[in-house]
Design an enzyme around this catalytic site. Structure first.
Site, short mmCIF file in Angstrom:
data_model
loop_
_atom_site.label_atom_id
_atom_site.label_comp_id
_atom_site.label_asym_id
_atom_site.label_seq_id
_atom_site.Cartn_x
_atom_site.Cartn_y
_atom_site.Cartn_z
N ASP A 35 41.11 -43.16 56.10
CA ASP A 35 42.45 -43.73 56.02
C ASP A 35 43.41 -43.03 56.97
O ASP A 35 43.50 -41.80 56.98
CB ASP A 35 43.00 -43.59 54.59
N ASP A 174 39.45 -52.43 48.26
CA ASP A 174 40.01 -51.08 48.38
C ASP A 174 41.12 -50.93 47.34
O ASP A 174 42.11 -51.67 47.38
CB ASP A 174 40.56 -50.87 49.78
#
Length: 217
Positions: A35, A174
């Site tokens: 990320d 996610d």
């Protein structure tokens, strides 16, 4: 259907990162999920370039990067050079998302879009022809530990139903990806699962045992 198990490395123990990578691969994961946040598009900061470069160098399994940043097209070549093999952008942040997706492919990576909970199927359907992956956020992006937003479930169903029409992209989840949600969504046809603290990390058990159980759901 084969499950893609993708540990969110933001949740890993960075005091022994090389061991975490080795243990996760030994445990049977498929893709390392990385990320990147800029503190603007989302109110948080994620992994740095050095973190991503290190993981890409050490990992034997492929790595993806989730760009929660503004103007992601400016950084495609940077992440491709670091060794990332899948690059997700948020179309909400990119005025020329179609061009950026093609730029990802031209850089030798696979292209994906990440959709916020409030982003509709109809608003992104024309981009799907360029997508290898579609990552649906079941929480608002930027923080771990949030609750799953149930109103997102119909969007998973819609994307799975339409996948063949648009070239066969893979649908991923996610956010708040618990054991219960993996069981529910895999039955719908979702293929990939970004695993954080809800299902994988900080459980006091081996990754091998946990991954084996998740695949058996």
């Amino acid at each position: 259907m084969t499950k893609l198990l993708c540990p969110s490395m933001m949740c890993a123990d960075f005091s022994c990162l090389e061991k975490e990578i080795e243990d996760l691969e030994r445990g049977g994961i498929d893709i390392f999920h990385l990320d990147v946040m800029d503190g603007s598009f989302v109110p948080n900061f994620g992994m740095g370039l050095q973190d991503i470069e290190y993981i890409c160098q050490k990992a034997k399994k492929p790595c993806d990067v989730h760009l929660m940043i503004t103007n992601p097209g400016d950084y495609v070549e940077t992440f491709a050079r670091l060794g990332v093999q899948i690059i997700y952008i948020h179309p909400e942040t990119d005025k020329h998302a179609c061009r950026t997706l093609q730029k990802i492919k031209d850089a030798g990576a696979q292209a994906g879009i990440a959709l916020n909970p409030g982003t509709s199927f109809d608003s992104i359907k024309d981009l799907l022809y360029l997508c290898d992956y579609v990552l649906v956020m079941s929480v608002n992006p930027g923080f771990a530990g949030q609750d799953y937003l149930d109103f997102v479930t119909p969007k998973f169903k819609k994307l799975v139903e339409q996948a063949k029409k648009y070239g066969g992209y893979k649908v991923m989840i996610d956010g708040a990806c618990s054991v219960e949600k993996i069981k529910l969504l895999s039955a719908i046809g979702v293929e990939g699962f970004i695993l954080g603290t809800s299902a994988l990390f900080n459980k006091g058990r081996s990754y091998t045992d946990i991954c084996g159980e998740l695949r058996g759901l």
